[in-house]
Design an enzyme around this catalytic site. Sequence first.
Site, PDB file in Angstrom:
ATOM      1  N   THR A 181      -7.404   9.875  -8.146  1.00 40.67           N
ATOM      2  CA  THR A 181      -6.891   9.783  -6.630  1.00 40.67           C
ATOM      3  C   THR A 181      -6.095  11.161  -5.987  1.00 40.67           C
ATOM      4  OG1 THR A 181      -6.463   7.529  -7.125  1.00 40.67           O
ATOM      5  CG2 THR A 181      -5.598   8.424  -5.028  1.00 40.67           C
TER       6      THR A 181
ATOM      7  N   GLU B   5       0.905  -1.117   0.017  1.00 37.97           N
ATOM      8  CA  GLU B   5       0.130  -0.074  -0.075  1.00 37.97           C
ATOM      9  C   GLU B   5       0.758   1.219   0.085  1.00 37.97           C
ATOM     10  OE1 GLU B   5      -3.257  -1.055  -1.151  1.00 37.97           O
ATOM     11  OE2 GLU B   5      -4.200  -0.491   0.517  1.00 37.97           O
TER      12      GLU B   5
END
Lengths: 360, 360
Positions: B227, B173
Site C-alpha cells: 500500500t 478509514e
Amino acid sequence: MATCFFCPPPIGFKTNNNAISIPRFTIRCNLKTEPDAVCGAVKAFAPATVANLGPGFDFLGCAVDGLGDTVSVRVDPQVHPGEICISEIIGNATNKLSKNPLWNCAGIAAIEVMKMLGVRSVGLSLSLEKGLPLGSGLGSSAASAAAAAVAVNEMFGKKLSVEELVLACLKSEEKVSGYHADNVGPSIMGGFVLIRNYEPLELMELKFPSDKELYFVLVTPEFEAPTKKMRAALPAEIGMPHHVWNCSQAGALVASVLQGDLVSLGKALSSDKIVEPRRAPLIPGMEAVKRAAIHAGAFGCTISGAGPTAVAVIDNEHAGHAIGKHMVEAFIQHGNLNASAQIKQLDRLGARCIHTSHDM
Amino acid sequence: MATCFFCPPPIGFKTNNNAISIPRFTIRCNLKTEPDAVCGAVKAFAPATVANLGPGFDFLGCAVDGLGDTVSVRVDPQVHPGEICISEIIGNATNKLSKNPLWNCAGIAAIEVMKMLGVRSVGLSLSLEKGLPLGSGLGSSAASAAAAAVAVNEMFGKKLSVEELVLACLKSEEKVSGYHADNVGPSIMGGFVLIRNYEPLELMELKFPSDKELYFVLVTPEFEAPTKKMRAALPAEIGMPHHVWNCSQAGALVASVLQGDLVSLGKALSSDKIVEPRRAPLIPGMEAVKRAAIHAGAFGCTISGAGPTAVAVIDNEHAGHAIGKHMVEAFIQHGNLNASAQIKQLDRLGARCIHTSHDM
C-alpha cells in the site's frame, strides 16, 4: 480562395450511442460522386458557446440561445468552380476580419466542408453576419465556422454528419485559436457537449432534461482579454490534490447536467481550483463579479471560455436580470470597466439552417 | 474499549436532491435523549467495493454484489455500558486483525456510531465475519466498518442517516488507510458514489439504470500490493495535458454510468493516464492482464482500488467467465502469480441489516 480537393474512401464510425469516432486530419468524402447543389442559397445560424465551465476546462462547453453568427452562401457562377469567395462581412468588428477565405473562420470551415463533400463543379459566395463580438469568450470564431459549415452542407443535401461538421470547424479553430472543440462541438450540436477524445474525435452529448429551465447571465466587460496571456497563465503542472479535486468537480458537473440539478451544476461551475484562480486576476474585477453573482443568488459563476465574459447560472429570467445588474456594478466598482449583461437560455438545437432559396 | 461521548446539537443539511453536506470531524447526535436498543442482536452485511475506477481516482467507487463482510452486534450486560467488546473474528485473515475495538475497523466505526447516537447505558459485543481478504483492493476495511456502523445504527432504531454512517466509517478509514470515502461511500450506499467534497462531506449517488446489467470480472492474484509503495508511486505533479485528459475521462465515466452505457463506461475505465501507468508495473503481470481482458471482449479494465485485484467490466455473466479465465492465465504467464476470478454484479443496495433478534 479554395484549394484542391481529394476524396479518399469514407471513414468515421459510431462507437456507441453517445460517442462518435472520426480520425483527425483525414479529409473525407462519403460520396462516390460529386453532390449537386440542392438549392441556390442557404442561410444558417450558429449559437454562441460557453466553454470550460469551470472544472470542464478544455473539454466541456454548452450553447447559448439567441446569440450567434449567421452565414449565407449562394451558388455563384462568378466564383471559380470548387472555390469560395467571401462577398460581405457585416455586424461586429467587420474591420478586424479577413475576406480571404483561408484566413476567415467561416471561409476555412466552408472550404473544409466542400473538400469533404468533394465539390468541384460549383463556386460559392459567402456572406458573414457577425452577431458576436470578437474575443469575448463566447465562441465567436466557432459560431462563424459552425454557421458556414452547416450552410454549405445544407446546400449540397446534408450529406455530412453533425460530427463531420465539427471536424470541418476544427480546421478553422486550429488556425485561429488552437485545436479544441469545446466551442465548435456545442455550437454545431447544441446543448452540453463533452469532448472525449481528439484522435479519433469523440464527442459526447450530455442531455440537459427538456423539462428544466437553465438561464445564463452573461456579463461582458469592455476589456480585451489577452488570449496569449490567458494561455500563458495556466500552470504547466498541477499538484495531485488539485487534480483530484477538479476531476471530482468535473464529474459532479457532468452528473448535474444530466440530472438537471441546477444548484449542483452552479456549485460545480464555481469550483475550479486550477484555471480560474490563475485567469480571474487578469480580468479586472472578475473575482468581485463572481462574489456579487453568488451573493445575488446565482447558483454558480465562472469565466466564460478564456474571458473576459463572466457567466453565472440561475433558473429564472427575472432573477437573472437582478444578478446581471449586480455583476455589471461589480465590474464598474472593482474593475473600473463598463460591462453589459445578457440573460439567455440554453440553446438545445445547435447550428441550423434558417432559410433556403431554390433560385440558382 | 470505547471512549467518552458528548452530544452537541444536530448538524448536517441537504444541499440538493443528490448531495449531502455534513461537516467533517464533528461528533453529532440528532437525539435529545439517549436512544433505547430496539432489539437484542443485529447482523448486518456490507459489500465489497471497487474504488478509483481508472480516472475516478480518489473520488469514485462502486459496490460489488455478493462479496463482503458481516458484523453481528448484541446487547451484552458483561460489557461496560457505552463500550464495545469484539468477541469473535472469523473468516479471512483473522490472525491479522486486532480484537481491540480501537484498532479494528468494525470496532472504530461501531464506537463512532455509538458516539453519534449518544449511547451511554448499553454495552455491546461485536462479532466480525471477514468475507473479504485483506489488502486485495476490494475495500475490505470499508466493508467491516460499514457493516458495523449499520448494525449498531439498526440496534438503536436507525436514527442516523446513510450519510452520517459514512462519516462514522471515515473515522475508521482515517486510521487504517487514509481519510477517503471512495470505499465506505459505496459500501454504505450501494451503486456508484462520487465523493464531491470532504469539508463538508458531500456524496453524490450516481444511479446506474435499473434495467441494465453490469458484471465485474474481479481477478485477484496471490500477491500483496504494498500500500505504501502504491501511494508513493503516485506523481506529485501532473502535466496539464494529462490533467485535462483524465478530467474529461472522469466526466465521460460519470455520464456513462448515468446513461447505463457499458461500452462507454468500459472505455473510460481503461483510460487513466495518471495513476494506473504508475501502479500497474508494481503488480506483476497487470499490464498483460488488462490487455488479455480487452482482447477477450471486456469493455474495459483497470486496477481495483490500489490493487492487486484487476477489475474488468462486461454485460453478461457467461462472457465474464471467459474473460476471467484469460485474465487468470495472463497473471500466471506474465506475472508468475496464481490468481482467482470472480464474476459479480453491481450491488445496488449497500450495507444492510440481514437479521435481527429481539432477545435481549
